[in-house]
Design a protein around this motif. Structure first.
Motif, PDB file in Angstrom:
ATOM      1  N   TYR A  34       0.835  -1.199   0.000  1.00 37.63           N
ATOM      2  CA  TYR A  34       0.000   0.000   0.000  1.00 37.63           C
ATOM      3  C   TYR A  34       0.876   1.258   0.000  1.00 37.63           C
ATOM      4  N   LEU A 158      -7.214  -7.691   2.516  1.00 35.35           N
ATOM      5  CA  LEU A 158      -7.164  -7.166   1.148  1.00 35.35           C
ATOM      6  C   LEU A 158      -6.163  -7.942   0.306  1.00 35.35           C
ATOM      7  N   SER A 159      -6.524  -8.211  -0.925  1.00 37.23           N
ATOM      8  CA  SER A 159      -5.600  -8.842  -1.862  1.00 37.23           C
ATOM      9  C   SER A 159      -4.701  -7.763  -2.483  1.00 37.23           C
ATOM     10  N   ASP A 162      -6.798  -5.677  -4.650  1.00 41.83           N
ATOM     11  CA  ASP A 162      -7.596  -4.719  -3.866  1.00 41.83           C
ATOM     12  C   ASP A 162      -6.755  -3.515  -3.475  1.00 41.83           C
ATOM     13  N   LEU A 166      -7.214   0.460  -4.591  1.00 36.75           N
ATOM     14  CA  LEU A 166      -7.421   1.513  -3.595  1.00 36.75           C
ATOM     15  C   LEU A 166      -6.376   2.612  -3.647  1.00 36.75           C
TER      16      LEU A 166
END
Length: 167
Positions: A34, A158-159, A162, A166
């Motif tokens: 992320y 979350l993959s 995903d 995002l």
């Protein structure tokens, strides 16, 4: 009324530094992905913090010193491995921090000392014990008010797809 300046907004976001706390958990890789994606999309960068916690019991000083040295070597190896991943994902090398002490204390000290860090990214665990000890410690009322920056918590469920969608 002030006018919208896209260049000014881009310059403001390009100073973002996303800090990820390095550990051996599966969810840490979610936080790292992320942070890399956000840094890549905002022109920011990633920072990695690894904290070597003191051994609970050190019967002999020489054994304690050896354990400390091995822990530091492991931390450096892990941070360098992750730095290569960050470089691959973002095109730039991350800021690297290796500290010795209690995780929460060292994290809060780093956030106080390094003003360029602008967002803390952690991932929640999926166990029945809760989101994880660091998230639990940081979100307590006596600590959350000390943070000078946003805390982003990435759900471990979350993959990668995903996370990419995002960020």
């Amino acid at each position: 009324m002030p006018s919208f300046d896209a260049d000014q907004e881009l310059r403001a976001t390009s100073n973002r530094t996303f800090l990820v706390v390095v550990d051996d958990s599966d969810e840490m890789t979610k936080a790292l992905r992320y942070a890399c994606r956000r840094a890549q999309h905002t022109g920011g960068r990633v920072a990695l913090l690894s904290v070597i916690e003191p051994a609970e019991f050190q019967h002999w000083m020489a054994v304690g010193d050896l354990m400390k040295e091995e822990a530091r070597d492991e931390a450096e190896s892990r941070v360098n491995e992750l730095a290569a991943y960050v470089h691959e994902q973002t095109g730039s090398m991350p800021l690297l921090f290796i500290r010795e002490g209690r995780l929460k204390d060292e994290l809060l000290n780093l956030l106080d000392e390094e003003e360029q860090i602008s967002i803390l990214v952690l991932a929640a665990g999926t166990t029945s014990e809760g989101p994880g000890p660091l998230i639990t410690a940081l979100t307590k009322s006596d600590t959350v008010g000390q943070l000078r920056l946003p805390l982003t918590i990435v759900p471990a469920a979350l993959s990668e797809a995903d996370i990419d969608a995002l960020s």
